[in-house]
Design a protein around this motif. Structure first.
Motif, PDB file in Angstrom:
ATOM      1  N   GLY B 237       0.816  -1.215   0.000  1.00 16.36           N
ATOM      2  CA  GLY B 237       0.000   0.000   0.000  1.00 16.36           C
ATOM      3  C   GLY B 237       0.846   1.259   0.000  1.00 16.36           C
ATOM      4  N   ALA B 238       1.997   1.197   0.649  1.00 17.30           N
ATOM      5  CA  ALA B 238       2.890   2.357   0.699  1.00 17.30           C
ATOM      6  C   ALA B 238       3.348   2.762  -0.694  1.00 17.30           C
ATOM      7  CB  ALA B 238       4.104   2.034   1.577  1.00 17.30           C
ATOM      8  N   VAL B 239       3.468   1.770  -1.578  1.00 17.78           N
ATOM      9  CA  VAL B 239       3.879   2.053  -2.959  1.00 17.78           C
ATOM     10  C   VAL B 239       2.677   2.501  -3.789  1.00 17.78           C
ATOM     11  CG1 VAL B 239       4.950   1.090  -5.036  1.00 17.78           C
ATOM     12  CG2 VAL B 239       5.686   0.300  -2.765  1.00 17.78           C
ATOM     13  N   ASN B 240       1.563   1.780  -3.641  1.00 17.35           N
ATOM     14  CA  ASN B 240       0.437   1.958  -4.565  1.00 17.35           C
ATOM     15  C   ASN B 240      -0.434   3.176  -4.300  1.00 17.35           C
ATOM     16  OD1 ASN B 240       1.249  -0.387  -5.706  1.00 17.35           O
ATOM     17  ND2 ASN B 240      -0.588  -1.576  -5.215  1.00 17.35           N
ATOM     18  N   HIS B 241      -0.559   3.594  -3.055  1.00 16.53           N
ATOM     19  CA  HIS B 241      -1.653   4.511  -2.750  1.00 16.53           C
ATOM     20  C   HIS B 241      -1.306   5.994  -2.632  1.00 16.53           C
ATOM     21  CE1 HIS B 241      -3.769   0.660  -1.147  1.00 16.53           C
ATOM     22  NE2 HIS B 241      -3.977   0.823  -2.430  1.00 16.53           N
ATOM     23  N   PRO B 242      -0.312   6.391  -1.839  1.00 11.21           N
ATOM     24  CA  PRO B 242      -0.154   7.847  -1.659  1.00 11.21           C
ATOM     25  C   PRO B 242       0.327   8.586  -2.911  1.00 11.21           C
ATOM     26  CG  PRO B 242       0.903   6.617   0.130  1.00 11.21           C
ATOM     27  CD  PRO B 242       0.583   5.636  -0.946  1.00 11.21           C
ATOM     28  N   ALA B 243       1.292   8.032  -3.616  1.00  9.41           N
ATOM     29  CA  ALA B 243       1.863   8.774  -4.751  1.00  9.41           C
ATOM     30  C   ALA B 243       0.813   9.130  -5.809  1.00  9.41           C
ATOM     31  CB  ALA B 243       3.025   7.989  -5.372  1.00  9.41           C
ATOM     32  N   PRO B 244      -0.003   8.162  -6.259  1.00 10.49           N
ATOM     33  CA  PRO B 244      -0.999   8.530  -7.276  1.00 10.49           C
ATOM     34  C   PRO B 244      -2.011   9.566  -6.778  1.00 10.49           C
ATOM     35  CG  PRO B 244      -0.765   6.146  -7.117  1.00 10.49           C
ATOM     36  CD  PRO B 244      -0.008   6.730  -5.978  1.00 10.49           C
ATOM     37  N   MET B 245      -2.316   9.559  -5.475  1.00 12.81           N
ATOM     38  CA  MET B 245      -3.265  10.540  -4.947  1.00 12.81           C
ATOM     39  C   MET B 245      -2.657  11.932  -4.915  1.00 12.81           C
ATOM     40  SD  MET B 245      -6.197   9.141  -4.281  1.00 12.81           S
ATOM     41  CE  MET B 245      -7.192   9.921  -3.006  1.00 12.81           C
ATOM     42  N   LEU B 246      -1.407  12.014  -4.459  1.00 14.54           N
ATOM     43  CA  LEU B 246      -0.790  13.329  -4.275  1.00 14.54           C
ATOM     44  C   LEU B 246      -0.414  13.967  -5.605  1.00 14.54           C
ATOM     45  CD1 LEU B 246       1.504  12.483  -1.218  1.00 14.54           C
ATOM     46  CD2 LEU B 246      -0.436  14.079  -1.212  1.00 14.54           C
ATOM     47  N   LEU B 247      -0.132  13.145  -6.611  1.00 10.21           N
ATOM     48  CA  LEU B 247       0.452  13.676  -7.846  1.00 10.21           C
ATOM     49  C   LEU B 247      -0.536  13.680  -9.003  1.00 10.21           C
ATOM     50  CD1 LEU B 247       3.912  11.895  -7.447  1.00 10.21           C
ATOM     51  CD2 LEU B 247       3.284  14.208  -6.760  1.00 10.21           C
ATOM     52  N   ASN B 248      -1.827  13.783  -8.679  1.00  6.88           N
ATOM     53  CA  ASN B 248      -2.842  13.741  -9.736  1.00  6.88           C
ATOM     54  C   ASN B 248      -3.992  14.701  -9.469  1.00  6.88           C
ATOM     55  OD1 ASN B 248      -2.390  11.750 -11.938  1.00  6.88           O
ATOM     56  ND2 ASN B 248      -2.018  10.382 -10.203  1.00  6.88           N
ATOM     57  N   THR B 249      -3.672  15.929  -9.071  1.00  8.01           N
ATOM     58  CA  THR B 249      -4.765  16.843  -8.721  1.00  8.01           C
ATOM     59  C   THR B 249      -5.719  17.069  -9.892  1.00  8.01           C
ATOM     60  OG1 THR B 249      -3.351  18.723  -9.239  1.00  8.01           O
ATOM     61  CG2 THR B 249      -3.449  18.055  -6.934  1.00  8.01           C
ATOM     62  N   SER B 250      -5.196  17.088 -11.105  1.00  4.29           N
ATOM     63  CA  SER B 250      -6.084  17.374 -12.238  1.00  4.29           C
ATOM     64  C   SER B 250      -7.041  16.216 -12.496  1.00  4.29           C
ATOM     65  CB  SER B 250      -5.268  17.675 -13.497  1.00  4.29           C
ATOM     66  OG  SER B 250      -4.559  16.521 -13.887  1.00  4.29           O
ATOM     67  N   ILE B 251      -6.552  14.976 -12.358  1.00  2.59           N
ATOM     68  CA  ILE B 251      -7.423  13.808 -12.569  1.00  2.59           C
ATOM     69  C   ILE B 251      -8.530  13.789 -11.520  1.00  2.59           C
ATOM     70  CG2 ILE B 251      -7.507  11.280 -12.445  1.00  2.59           C
ATOM     71  CD1 ILE B 251      -6.267  12.061 -14.968  1.00  2.59           C
ATOM     72  N   ILE B 252      -8.169  14.146 -10.278  1.00  6.15           N
ATOM     73  CA  ILE B 252      -9.175  14.140  -9.214  1.00  6.15           C
ATOM     74  C   ILE B 252     -10.233  15.212  -9.493  1.00  6.15           C
ATOM     75  CG2 ILE B 252      -9.554  14.428  -6.728  1.00  6.15           C
ATOM     76  CD1 ILE B 252      -6.664  13.361  -6.327  1.00  6.15           C
ATOM     77  N   GLU B 253      -9.798  16.368  -9.973  1.00  7.01           N
ATOM     78  CA  GLU B 253     -10.770  17.407 -10.332  1.00  7.01           C
ATOM     79  C   GLU B 253     -11.696  16.939 -11.447  1.00  7.01           C
ATOM     80  OE1 GLU B 253      -9.755  21.863  -9.139  1.00  7.01           O
ATOM     81  OE2 GLU B 253      -9.011  21.309 -11.124  1.00  7.01           O
ATOM     82  N   ARG B 254     -11.134  16.271 -12.430  1.00  2.00           N
ATOM     83  CA  ARG B 254     -11.965  15.793 -13.550  1.00  2.00           C
ATOM     84  C   ARG B 254     -12.920  14.700 -13.073  1.00  2.00           C
ATOM     85  NH1 ARG B 254      -7.526  14.200 -17.738  1.00  2.00           N
ATOM     86  NH2 ARG B 254      -9.273  13.007 -18.595  1.00  2.00           N
ATOM     87  N   SER B 255     -12.435  13.848 -12.187  1.00  2.00           N
ATOM     88  CA  SER B 255     -13.293  12.802 -11.635  1.00  2.00           C
ATOM     89  C   SER B 255     -14.429  13.420 -10.824  1.00  2.00           C
ATOM     90  CB  SER B 255     -12.441  11.868 -10.767  1.00  2.00           C
ATOM     91  OG  SER B 255     -13.233  10.896 -10.151  1.00  2.00           O
ATOM     92  N   ALA B 256     -14.087  14.457 -10.032  1.00  2.00           N
ATOM     93  CA  ALA B 256     -15.116  15.145  -9.239  1.00  2.00           C
ATOM     94  C   ALA B 256     -16.144  15.813 -10.146  1.00  2.00           C
ATOM     95  CB  ALA B 256     -14.469  16.175  -8.316  1.00  2.00           C
ATOM     96  N   ALA B 257     -15.704  16.202 -11.354  1.00  2.00           N
ATOM     97  CA  ALA B 257     -16.617  16.858 -12.294  1.00  2.00           C
ATOM     98  C   ALA B 257     -17.494  15.847 -13.023  1.00  2.00           C
ATOM     99  CB  ALA B 257     -15.818  17.681 -13.300  1.00  2.00           C
ATOM    100  N   GLY B 258     -17.265  14.556 -12.769  1.00  2.00           N
ATOM    101  CA  GLY B 258     -18.190  13.566 -13.312  1.00  2.00           C
ATOM    102  C   GLY B 258     -17.616  12.648 -14.380  1.00  2.00           C
TER     103      GLY B 258
END
Lengths: 438, 438
Positions: B237-258
């Motif tokens: 989990g230390a490898v898989n989880h934090p890095a993609p979350m922290l380094l993808n603000t634009s993807i998260i915004e697009r996901s939040a937009a639907g």
């Protein structure tokens, strides 16, 4: 001495009787409340925790006309209340069957839409509850720790920050518990005394007015303390609770064997008061004074809270007519006098003392004794200046922090605060068991 | 590359299909389970936590014939299950309506008389749950953290000790979660994959045999790790989880937009894998090796857990046919990838690395970034060698401690252990809200 004691008891009883003849509100003493007002008070209150104090507060507030949600983690605590159709209130202060609006093990249901959340658990549960409540709290809700012991609000706020609180809540801690109360069987509780005065402080103290506006509607005798360092460093539990538990193994054995013994009458002897408890009181007062705070001795506190006075602290304990109802423990870990008060009262007092250069040899020796007897390292498990998040501050900076600071770590105005813009639904799931399979 | 990817997907699917044709038990892979056995298994299991993983495990174990008590703190998580008459299991691995024996918010009812307590919460909840469970646990019960992340069992044991555990329980942590699973609406969950192999270690490891005897009845593909340092330091989990979350603000915004985006497909890019995630994997492996433990790279782990292979870690993520079902977050704090995995995976890995002289610059930089972005000091809030109670031990002494030690602080044989002789009833009230009015 015997005549002094009788005189003091008579005085306290007369004062209490005259108080009950008054309307109570605004008088500084607790209001009369055994007959509920016809009109329902509009405040909605969640009472969390269902031990002695939770039952007492929930029951009393119901009888006073408030809408109360009553919550505990445990079915075994709430089942008798549900079975009885309410909390059985015994004794003079509040009497009758008190029916809460809701009796539930669901924390989310208990705190939904309430104005005031009264946490009535041992201080050992503060961090636990903060971690679960974090995602459930909503803007404007008031959370009060009854009491905070030493550092309760600071620990609670730090936990909310660590779990990324987004709601703008108000947080406060009481210096003591508003009642002296004890369970009288399953789902039944007796309030022995509602205290005449109790101080509460918000964290930060600049929120005091918002919190007090609501709290005095519930308890008119509550007054604002300067800040949470005042409520925390005037912690009377640190004096009253651990020493009698640790230094009375024979009384506890006799109580466990079935003898009818009482906490204050039988565990608090003159030697224990003069050889230990008064010294802890002195150290506590010295630490509070070193911070420039309004420091109360235990004698001050009994006069203000209970209207009980006497020539010595020993006499005050034994003159206190409300104290005879408290039974002796049958186990050294009962009442949380050690598991709660050593790490959450004595250890932080020693730590604050260390910061301001006040030696606390009596407190230290009790902590060391507890570590030895119970086989737990309370020095590392307990609350300290560091664990409360105050680490690198001077005493002056600490005072400034508890009065004006932002212990919740909410962001500066006008910026994203932990990604508020991304939130899509009302339920923040930081604590809800959501876990992505990897 | 495209043909390699297709080849790898085909291989994994064929392997999985052939696995389902087998009986499963004893084969090393998960048993076939969509049709429940007629005979009820006698094991009684409490599944604590009702997010993705709790629903998946509770539902699957019910369909496998176990008696399951399903618990969550929150009504909003359990209400749909109660309303639907069970957990709606969707997908191929387990399908149908799974009716737990009990669905409850009462922790005391949930764990009463069960053999096995499966904790399926974020690691952020481990200390919280330990503090509440402490007085409810009974001799012989097995508690398993699914997973422990890094240091879960150590933190859980330390908390039980601090709350004065008296029961003689068995405690273990899993290296990962046994399923890849995601909620599919209220009270509905899809198991995308039951992993082929999973390691579990008891704390202390001398209890491994007792724990494994029970666990393999539930999941035959579970095997014993050497100790909890092995499960903790192989934390994928230390490898898989934090890095993609922290380094993808634009993807998260697009996901939040639907937009319909997926976690592994859209957040895990080749640059992020090669510039960050592989380096974290290397550091994690180096720390585990420095302790002399069986260290798995992520490539090893995907081969063993999922039967998925590929020429690079990036290819493995994208070749994994079970991963496409995981949706992208709509908020940077969702999935607990930051609030859980930064303090409970990355910080302890850095701390263990520090102890054995392994630099962890990639891990450190992610922690620092998380502190900056989220405004929480994860360095002080997270698990460390010190906070896990291992402070003054050398690596060799730590290994000895997790294999042979007594992390619960139970007393030496033949002595009073935290006053057992005084206990008068079955309910220890260290956590029950009991508080004496002072």
């Amino acid at each position: 001495m015997e005549s002094e004691k009788i005189e003091s008891i008579v005085k306290a009883v007369v004062e209490e009787l005259s108080r009950r003849g008054q309307t109570g509100a605004g008088s500084g003493g607790p209001p009369k409340s055994s007959s509920p007002p016809v009109k329902k008070n509009k405040l909605k209150i969640a009472v969390l925790g269902a031990g002695n104090s939770g039952n007492a507060m929930a029951g009393h507030l119901v009888l006073k006309g408030f809408s109360v949600n009553f919550w505990s983690f445990f079915d075994f605590e709430l089942a008798p209340v549900i079975q009885n159709g309410g909390i059985r209130m015994e004794g003079e202060v509040a009497h009758g069957l008190a029916k809460p609006e809701m009796v539930t093990n669901c924390l989310d249901k208990a705190v939904k839409d309430v104005d005031l959340i009264m946490i009535n658990t041992p201080a050992t549960v503060h961090r636990t509850l903060a971690s679960i409540l974090c995602g459930l709290l909503r803007d404007g809700q008031i959370v009060v720790l009854n009491p905070g012991r030493t550092g309760g609000a600071l620990e609670f706020a730090r936990t909310l920050k660590r779990y990324a609180i987004r709601a703008k809540i108000f947080l406060a801690e009481a210096q003591t518990f508003i009642y002296a109360a004890e369970l009288r069987g399953p789902g039944a509780v007796e309030i022995l005394k509602e205290k005449n005065k109790m101080r509460v402080a918000a964290l930060p103290a600049k929120d005091n007015r918002c919190v007090m506006d609501i709290l005095v509607q519930v308890y008119p005798q509550i007054e604002a303390a300067q800040n949470v360092l005042e409520t925390s460093l005037n912690n009377v539990g640190a004096v009253n609770h651990p020493a009698p538990m640790l230094l009375n193994t024979s009384i506890i054995e006799r109580s466990a064997a079935g003898e009818d013994l009482r906490f204050y009458r039988d565990l608090i002897t003159r030697p224990i008061v003069e050889m230990v408890m008064e010294k802890i009181d002195d150290e506590k007062v010295s630490v509070a004074k070193a911070f420039g705070l309004d420091a109360w001795t235990c004698l001050d506190w009994y006069r203000e809270s209970y209207g009980v006075t006497g020539p010595s602290l020993y006499d005050v304990y034994h003159n206190n007519p409300y104290y005879l109802g408290f039974h002796a423990p049958t186990d050294i870990l009962q009442l949380n006098n050690i598991l709660d008060e050593v790490p959450n009262s004595l250890v932080p007092l020693a730590s604050f003392g260390d910061l301001v250069g006040i030696d606390t040899p009596a407190i230290d020796s009790l902590i060391n004794l507890a570590c030895t007897m119970i086989d737990i390292d309370f020095w590392t498990e307990g609350r300290t200046v560091e664990s409360l998040g105050l680490g690198k501050r001077s005493p002056k900076e600490m005072l400034q922090y508890v009065e004006e600071g932002d212990p919740f770590g909410r962001c500066r105005e006008g910026r994203l605060c932990r990604s508020i813009s991304w939130t899509q639904n009302g339920v923040l799931r930081t604590q809800s068991g959501v876990l992505k399979g990897s």
